[in-house]
Enzyme design. Structure first.
Site, PDB file in Angstrom:
ATOM      1  N   CYS A   1     -99.843 119.518-133.429  1.00 10.29           N
ATOM      2  CA  CYS A   1     -99.315 119.346-132.077  1.00 10.29           C
ATOM      3  C   CYS A   1    -100.455 119.190-131.071  1.00 10.29           C
ATOM      4  O   CYS A   1    -101.164 118.189-131.098  1.00 10.29           O
ATOM      5  CB  CYS A   1     -98.366 120.491-131.730  1.00 10.29           C
ATOM      6  SG  CYS A   1     -97.295 120.098-130.330  1.00 10.29           S
TER       7      CYS A   1
ATOM      8  N   GLU B   1     -94.658 123.999-139.828  1.00 10.46           N
ATOM      9  CA  GLU B   1     -94.225 125.390-140.056  1.00 10.46           C
ATOM     10  C   GLU B   1     -92.815 125.640-139.541  1.00 10.46           C
ATOM     11  O   GLU B   1     -92.234 126.688-139.784  1.00 10.46           O
ATOM     12  CB  GLU B   1     -95.228 126.369-139.428  1.00 10.46           C
ATOM     13  CG  GLU B   1     -95.290 126.389-137.911  1.00 10.46           C
ATOM     14  CD  GLU B   1     -96.095 125.241-137.302  1.00 10.46           C
ATOM     15  OE1 GLU B   1     -96.569 124.369-138.067  1.00 10.46           O
ATOM     16  OE2 GLU B   1     -96.241 125.199-136.071  1.00 10.46           O
TER      17      GLU B   1
ATOM     18  N   HIS C   1     -94.320 120.086-135.982  1.00  8.54           N
ATOM     19  CA  HIS C   1     -94.689 121.420-136.459  1.00  8.54           C
ATOM     20  C   HIS C   1     -94.205 121.589-137.902  1.00  8.54           C
ATOM     21  O   HIS C   1     -93.042 121.911-138.111  1.00  8.54           O
ATOM     22  CB  HIS C   1     -94.050 122.489-135.580  1.00  8.54           C
ATOM     23  CG  HIS C   1     -94.630 122.540-134.206  1.00  8.54           C
ATOM     24  ND1 HIS C   1     -95.708 123.324-133.900  1.00  8.54           N
ATOM     25  CD2 HIS C   1     -94.304 121.879-133.069  1.00  8.54           C
ATOM     26  CE1 HIS C   1     -96.024 123.157-132.627  1.00  8.54           C
ATOM     27  NE2 HIS C   1     -95.186 122.279-132.102  1.00  8.54           N
TER      28      HIS C   1
END
Lengths: 209, 271
Positions: A82, A190, A188
């Site tokens: 990001c 994650e 992202h």
């Protein structure tokens, strides 16, 4: 052999979710701003949520800019996420004009509202891979969906740095950049469920080599 | 391809456990919020929302522990709301691993909490939850400065309620939505109190009015009883995301079935 992964802590955003995702993959990463730990690691993650200028200021204050450049020079795996992707570019135009790390040539600009509708882009969007054989996307089907939260995007000068493309409204932008040992995603991983976890697994595998 | 529409299961929790009953035969403990969250991630939920319905400060530690442990097993974004009153409360929940927090009563009582939170953590993680209830009027003129919409042959405006739907505020929900957006809220979780629990569908007029007037994503909530309701709230209500509880918790319509139904009528989903 334990693998040493450093998550660079420069006071920008929640690093814990990346840490927990790696932990899920049995990697105990170090969240750190210590240059020695960063330089001694097998792979480095540059995360970040926030504004470009603030982020560069924090990196500068913590004297981390030469450290990140050394990681690149030493050909160590570096993974930007990001805002961490944005910082790799030469310049950012978020609330002013700021010098970036200039590791990937190009600029970071804001979405044109008239072409995309709502800013920020929040939600799941798909990524069209430009090179199926790249290590970071092994086991991930082309056009898989990932979770995005951002108002700015980077435009690499060299087309060979574009590994993934995503369309938001009428704008197609580079959502994964790659260059030698460097990889960075606008989304992202994650927060992107199983295919996001797979991307971290691929990064870990790359760090082991 | 553009951004997908999102399907969001909502979990009401108290003391770290899901309150509304669940009927999953393949879960060890249907009340365990984390196990249920991991199950929803597996099923293809795009996000999760946790609402702590006890929401008292002495129970905050249990909530934080829940957030911490959820983040260890769930790798999709999640929002946490319920009883957050200060920037310190927001910080604690985000630090524990939540991606967003939602403010409801506290935002009405202390609107500057929104810009304070947005400045420190970013607009993207400050969600304002609005509980809205219709107030019917005979003609548009009877509603003073409120935004009156013609619904069938009637006119109504929507009033904001706080304290878990117990206290009317006199505030116009649409104007409040516009205000919180200006204050820096990045998303709105819009619940129709008229529809909530009915399973007769979302308040489409309410949702559409918000979607048309505001630039931030709208999460529609209240009334989902079957996949067609979710289709309608996307197509007619123009919502960006739909939130539902019981149709998922009771496994009446599992997430993959809802997503498939939406996909069939051309609503883009992450399948």
């Amino acid at each position: 052999m334990t693998l040493n992964i450093a998550i660079i802590d420069y006071e920008m955003g929640n690093l814990k979710s990346i840490y927990k995702c790696l932990k899920h993959l049995n990697i105990e990463a170090k969240i750190t701003d210590n240059p020695k730990i960063i330089l001694d690691s097998d792979g480095v993650i540059l995360p970040g949520v926030g504004a470009f200028g603030d982020a560069m200021m924090h990196l500068k204050e913590k004297k981390l800019i030469p450290i990140i450049k050394k990681i690149v020079k030493d050909n160590k795996p570096l993974f930007g996420i990001c805002l961490g992707l944005h910082l790799l570019y030469s310049k950012g135009f978020e609330m002013g004009e700021f010098e970036g790390l200039d590791i990937i040539q190009g600029e970071v600009i804001i979405f044109d509202k008239s072409k995309v509708g709502k800013i920020p882009q929040i939600g799941w969007n798909n990524v069209e891979f430009q090179n199926d054989s790249h290590f970071i996307i092994q086991g991930v089907p082309n056009n898989s969906y990932f979770y995005f939260v951002h108002s700015f995007y980077g435009i690499p000068k060299n087309e060979e740095n574009v590994l993934g493309l995503t369309k938001y409204g009428e704008i197609e932008f580079c959502s994964i950049v790659s260059k030698d040992n460097i990889i960075a995603t606008q989304f992202h991983p994650e927060k992107s469920s199983k295919y996001g976890i797979q991307i971290y697994q691929n990064f870990i595998n790359y760090c082991k080599k | 391809m553009p951004l997908t529409k999102r399907i969001i299961p909502c979990l009401d929790v108290t003391k770290g456990r899901v309150v509304k009953g669940t009927r999953f035969i393949n879960l060890r403990d249907a009340g365990d919020a984390i196990e249920l969250s991991a199950f929803y991630d597996e099923q293809g939920a795009d996000e999760l929302v946790f609402l702590d319905i006890t929401a008292s400060s002495d129970k905050r530690k249990i909530l934080i522990d829940l957030v911490e442990r959820t983040g260890e097993q769930v790798f999709i974004p999640f929002t946490v709301g319920g009883g957050l009153r200060t920037v310190e409360d927001i910080k604690e929940i985000l630090r524990a691993g939540a991606d967003k927090i939602s403010l409801n009563t506290a935002a009405v009582q202390n609107p500057k909490l929104i810009p304070e939170g947005a400045k420190i953590f970013g607009s993207q993680c400050i969600v304002t939850a609005i509980d809205a209830k219709r107030v019917y009027v005979d003609s548009p003129k009877l509603a003073k400065d409120n935004i009156v919409i013609k619904v069938g042959n009637n006119y109504c405006w929507w009033e904001v309620y706080i304290n878990g739907g117990r206290t009317p505020t006199g505030k116009d929900a649409i104007l409040w939505g516009e205000e919180v957006t200006k204050l820096g809220s990045g998303e709105i979780l819009l619940t129709s109190m008229d529809c909530d629990g009915t399973k007769n569908g979302y308040d489409l007029e309410l949702t559409k009015t918000f979607s048309d007037r505001l630039d931030v994503p709208i999460i529609a909530s209240g009334g989902a009883g079957d996949p067609n309701h979710i289709i309608d709230v996307f197509k007619i209500g123009k919502a960006d995301a739909s939130l539902a509880a019981s149709i998922f918790h009771y496994n009446e319509y599992p997430i993959p079935i809802v997503k498939e139904a939406c996909n069939k009528v051309g609503i883009l989903m992450r399948l």
